[in-house]
Design a protein around this motif. Structure first.
Motif, PDB file in Angstrom:
ATOM      1  N   LEU A  19       0.911  -1.198  -0.126  1.00  0.00           N
ATOM      2  CA  LEU A  19      -0.091   0.023   0.021  1.00  0.00           C
ATOM      3  C   LEU A  19       0.861   1.327  -0.040  1.00  0.00           C
ATOM      4  O   LEU A  19       0.499   2.103  -0.666  1.00  0.00           O
ATOM      5  CB  LEU A  19      -0.936  -0.078   1.144  1.00  0.00           C
ATOM      6  CG  LEU A  19      -1.990   1.191   1.163  1.00  0.00           C
ATOM      7  CD1 LEU A  19      -3.077   0.857  -0.052  1.00  0.00           C
ATOM      8  CD2 LEU A  19      -2.877   0.903   2.423  1.00  0.00           C
ATOM      9  N   LEU A  20       2.002   1.252   0.624  1.00  0.00           N
ATOM     10  CA  LEU A  20       2.894   2.292   0.807  1.00  0.00           C
ATOM     11  C   LEU A  20       3.519   2.558  -0.724  1.00  0.00           C
ATOM     12  O   LEU A  20       3.590   3.710  -0.967  1.00  0.00           O
ATOM     13  CB  LEU A  20       4.047   2.102   1.473  1.00  0.00           C
ATOM     14  CG  LEU A  20       5.299   2.856   1.424  1.00  0.00           C
ATOM     15  CD1 LEU A  20       4.982   4.300   1.876  1.00  0.00           C
ATOM     16  CD2 LEU A  20       6.511   2.456   2.258  1.00  0.00           C
ATOM     17  N   ILE A  21       3.787   1.313  -1.319  1.00  0.00           N
ATOM     18  CA  ILE A  21       4.325   1.641  -2.720  1.00  0.00           C
ATOM     19  C   ILE A  21       3.211   2.150  -3.718  1.00  0.00           C
ATOM     20  O   ILE A  21       3.430   3.124  -4.558  1.00  0.00           O
ATOM     21  CB  ILE A  21       4.935   0.265  -3.175  1.00  0.00           C
ATOM     22  CG1 ILE A  21       6.028  -0.207  -2.338  1.00  0.00           C
ATOM     23  CG2 ILE A  21       5.203   0.406  -4.705  1.00  0.00           C
ATOM     24  CD1 ILE A  21       6.453  -1.529  -2.602  1.00  0.00           C
ATOM     25  N   TYR A  22       2.219   1.984  -3.436  1.00  0.00           N
ATOM     26  CA  TYR A  22       0.825   2.279  -4.295  1.00  0.00           C
ATOM     27  C   TYR A  22       0.854   4.005  -3.879  1.00  0.00           C
ATOM     28  O   TYR A  22       0.687   4.542  -5.071  1.00  0.00           O
ATOM     29  CB  TYR A  22      -0.149   1.613  -3.799  1.00  0.00           C
ATOM     30  CG  TYR A  22      -1.539   2.406  -4.028  1.00  0.00           C
ATOM     31  CD1 TYR A  22      -2.144   2.170  -5.446  1.00  0.00           C
ATOM     32  CD2 TYR A  22      -2.386   3.092  -3.022  1.00  0.00           C
ATOM     33  CE1 TYR A  22      -3.439   2.797  -5.629  1.00  0.00           C
ATOM     34  CE2 TYR A  22      -3.490   3.559  -3.316  1.00  0.00           C
ATOM     35  CZ  TYR A  22      -4.007   3.681  -4.871  1.00  0.00           C
ATOM     36  OH  TYR A  22      -5.354   4.185  -4.993  1.00  0.00           O
ATOM     37  N   ASN A  23       0.995   4.476  -2.902  1.00  0.00           N
ATOM     38  CA  ASN A  23       1.034   5.654  -2.356  1.00  0.00           C
ATOM     39  C   ASN A  23       2.178   6.400  -2.942  1.00  0.00           C
ATOM     40  O   ASN A  23       1.941   7.753  -3.547  1.00  0.00           O
ATOM     41  CB  ASN A  23       0.981   5.903  -0.895  1.00  0.00           C
ATOM     42  CG  ASN A  23      -0.704   5.482  -0.438  1.00  0.00           C
ATOM     43  OD1 ASN A  23      -1.403   6.026  -1.327  1.00  0.00           O
ATOM     44  ND2 ASN A  23      -0.524   4.868   0.741  1.00  0.00           N
ATOM     45  N   LEU A  24       3.221   5.912  -2.939  1.00  0.00           N
ATOM     46  CA  LEU A  24       4.500   6.422  -3.443  1.00  0.00           C
ATOM     47  C   LEU A  24       4.281   6.753  -4.960  1.00  0.00           C
ATOM     48  O   LEU A  24       4.700   7.641  -5.693  1.00  0.00           O
ATOM     49  CB  LEU A  24       5.476   5.572  -3.328  1.00  0.00           C
ATOM     50  CG  LEU A  24       6.044   5.588  -1.908  1.00  0.00           C
ATOM     51  CD1 LEU A  24       7.273   4.422  -1.756  1.00  0.00           C
ATOM     52  CD2 LEU A  24       6.498   6.770  -1.229  1.00  0.00           C
ATOM     53  N   PHE A  25       3.726   5.697  -5.645  1.00  0.00           N
ATOM     54  CA  PHE A  25       3.250   5.767  -7.190  1.00  0.00           C
ATOM     55  C   PHE A  25       2.153   7.156  -7.365  1.00  0.00           C
ATOM     56  O   PHE A  25       2.423   7.774  -8.205  1.00  0.00           O
ATOM     57  CB  PHE A  25       2.843   4.641  -7.656  1.00  0.00           C
ATOM     58  CG  PHE A  25       4.074   3.629  -8.164  1.00  0.00           C
ATOM     59  CD1 PHE A  25       4.685   4.270  -9.276  1.00  0.00           C
ATOM     60  CD2 PHE A  25       4.288   2.480  -7.402  1.00  0.00           C
ATOM     61  CE1 PHE A  25       5.653   3.443  -9.655  1.00  0.00           C
ATOM     62  CE2 PHE A  25       5.069   1.493  -8.243  1.00  0.00           C
ATOM     63  CZ  PHE A  25       5.730   2.102  -9.150  1.00  0.00           C
ATOM     64  N   LYS A  26       1.433   7.291  -6.504  1.00  0.00           N
ATOM     65  CA  LYS A  26       0.452   8.340  -6.524  1.00  0.00           C
ATOM     66  C   LYS A  26       1.018   9.684  -6.373  1.00  0.00           C
ATOM     67  O   LYS A  26       0.826  10.659  -7.312  1.00  0.00           O
ATOM     68  CB  LYS A  26      -0.370   8.370  -5.086  1.00  0.00           C
ATOM     69  CG  LYS A  26      -1.941   7.745  -5.443  1.00  0.00           C
ATOM     70  CD  LYS A  26      -2.852   8.212  -4.188  1.00  0.00           C
ATOM     71  CE  LYS A  26      -3.866   7.455  -4.214  1.00  0.00           C
ATOM     72  NZ  LYS A  26      -4.620   7.599  -2.783  1.00  0.00           N
TER      73      LYS A  26
END
Length: 485
Positions: free
Chosen positions: A387-394
């Motif tokens: 989920l963190l990685i997803y947010n970093l992509f955001k």
RNA sequence: GGCACCAUGGCCGAGUGGUUAGGCAAAGGUCUGCAAAACCUUUUACAGUAGUUCAAAUCUACUUGGUGCCUCCA
């Protein structure tokens, strides 16, 4: 609306294997965290599955440190083996010299792999063989309380007696019914009183040179005793976090708990929070040394495997690949997923290059604080790294839109995002920037050769002799990639 | 037999009640001599059945299929 977290430290939730529930993380002693993770047993090279646990807890450690906790992280080294058959080495005969050589070989390999995977060293890395006296003392305590018995020269922990005396063996982490019919049908009780009774002192067999003196004769301590003793010694009899692979839940951790409760005369179950990383599978089968289906990190890095098309893979990409899946979920190794990690890695680290292209404005289109807080929220929710990685992509996406002038950002907000990306990508996830293939250029001759070829190519391009200039690019493809501005 | 976990498009893989990652592959575009790289656009999926809800990939129950632990294992 998701909550905005101003103090990430006080909002951590962890899935506790003891209760099988997510619980708010409250350290036993304010601002101090004591963490113990079961380390390797040195009987073979560490495989990719082993690495998963160490990578995950490395990120836990890094995150706690980032939040300014005082963390004491202990990871043991089991440099002793009850069952010498485990050692899978052709040259081995059980002479002292060879035994120690093999332990040393795997120890060096372990350290090397962890280093290239960018895993930080724990604060303490105690070896089992350096703490034999303490282990014997602990076994004495169990024997004195009449919760152990001698059989064939070895000492066994008596589960039935322990459970009668308020113990709960089998139920704490695992819900295992030790009187289960299936087990009784399939296993033979030829040695011990109860099938689950486990050895706490193993008698020396075949004149093995690895042995210590004890009140019960020559031998070695049982495997579970090592972890109980080392964690107790360095972190006390009740500490915050105990971690390891899920296959250690039973019997290893269950045994550790029982021993600790007896030795310390309490019901603390050794640690407040128990975390277990899930398995890594290959062709949907657990990767393990005994099934002989394990993959060694070195083979991936050196491009020796079909699964990566015999391409060399940067160790940091392996790291990203592993953390892309939540730690409590099974990872099934596949070609595509490693390629995926490679792409994700490139685009994550590209952030630091392309962020320079952003032209800042007077207003930001988005509340940047929400983006930042979401990163903390992800890790606070049971270390949800995917989920963190997803947010970093955001964030990455937002920056793309700022470059394309679809959205805008202020200078101050941009600095904030740069800082947060640096903290999470480099400091916490440990995805440090790869050094380019500079080694090749160190060899001066090659360097000058390439340089002169490039000069020729540029001249040809100016003269619009594209056929030849492209040929040169193709020739140099394996050494450098040429990108025309 | 017990306990635990999983099922997402052509493929790989996130998604923790409403907005629907990301990548590969495919098509188109910006740029360009052609490429490469970067970026943009297009293709909407959640094993099945029932339920809860204004609203379910997400919660609950059952079914189906798969995995792990119950022997040394990370």
């Amino acid at each position: 609306m998701k909550k905005i977290i101003y103090n990430a430290k006080n909002q951590i939730f962890i899935y506790n294997s003891i209760n099988r529930k997510k619980e708010k993380f409250i350290p036993i002693k304010n601002n101090y965290i004591n963490m113990y993770v079961c380390g390797p047993t040195l009987y073979n090279y560490i495989h990719l599955g082993n690495c998963r646990t160490f990578i995950f807890f490395d990120i836990v450690y890094r995150y706690f440190k980032h939040l300014n906790f005082n963390v004491k992280y202990v990871r043991n080294i089991t440099d002793i083996n009850i069952n010498n058959n485990n050692i899978n080495d052709k040259n081995l005969n059980f002479q002292y010299f060879n035994y120690i050589t093999i332990i040393q070989k795997y120890f060096l390999n372990f350290n090397k792999i962890l280093k290239i995977l960018n895993i930080l060293s724990p604060n303490i890395e105690p070896k089992t063989t350096c703490h034999i006296i303490e282990q014997i003392e602990n076994i004495k305590k169990i024997v004195k309380l009449n919760l152990a018995y001698k059989y064939n020269g070895s000492i066994y922990f008596d589960i039935e007696k322990y459970n009668k005396k308020n113990g709960n063996y089998g139920k704490i982490l695992n819900n295992i019914n030790i009187k289960n019919e299936f087990i009784i049908k399939n296993k033979f009780l030829n040695e011990k009183k109860n099938f689950f009774d486990f050895v706490i002192w193993k008698k020396n067999k075949n004149n093995n040179i690895i042995k210590w003196n004890s009140p019960w004769g020559e031998g070695i301590p049982g495997w579970h005793m090592g972890c109980t003793t080392l964690s107790n010694k360095f972190l006390g009899n009740y500490f915050d976090i105990h971690g390891g692979g899920s296959d250690l839940k039973f019997p290893h951790h269950e045994c550790e708990i029982s021993q600790s409760n007896v030795i310390n005369n309490n019901n603390n179950n050794l640690a407040k929070y128990w975390l277990h990383t899930n398995m890594l599978t290959i062709n949907n089968k657990k990767m393990s040394k005994s099934l002989n289906n394990f993959i060694l990190p070195y083979d991936i890095i050196n491009g020796k495997l079909k699964i990566t098309n015999y391409k060399k893979i940067n160790p940091i990409i392996i790291r990203l690949y592993i953390i892309q899946t939540h730690y409590r979920k099974v990872i099934n190794l596949s070609k595509k997923s490693i390629e995926n990690a490679k792409k994700n890695y490139i685009s994550l680290l590209n952030f630091f290059k392309k962020v320079k292209k952003v032209k800042t404005k007077k207003k930001s289109s988005i509340d940047v604080n929400i983006l930042c807080n979401e990163c903390y929220n992800s890790l606070n929710d049971d270390f949800n790294i995917p989920l963190l990685i997803y947010n970093l992509f955001k964030i990455n996406n937002f920056i793309d839109k700022c470059i394309n002038k679809e959205l805008q950002i202020t200078f101050k907000d941009l600095e904030k995002l740069k800082k947060i990306m640096k903290i999470f990508i480099i400091d916490i996830l440990g995805l440090k920037i790869i050094k380019k293939k500079k080694k090749l250029f160190k060899k001066k001759k090659i360097y000058f050769l390439i340089k002169s070829l490039l000069k020729i190519r540029n001249k040809m391009k100016k003269k619009k002799m594209y056929y030849f200039s492209d040929k040169i690019r193709k020739l140099l493809k394996n050494y450098i990639s040429i990108i025309d501005k």
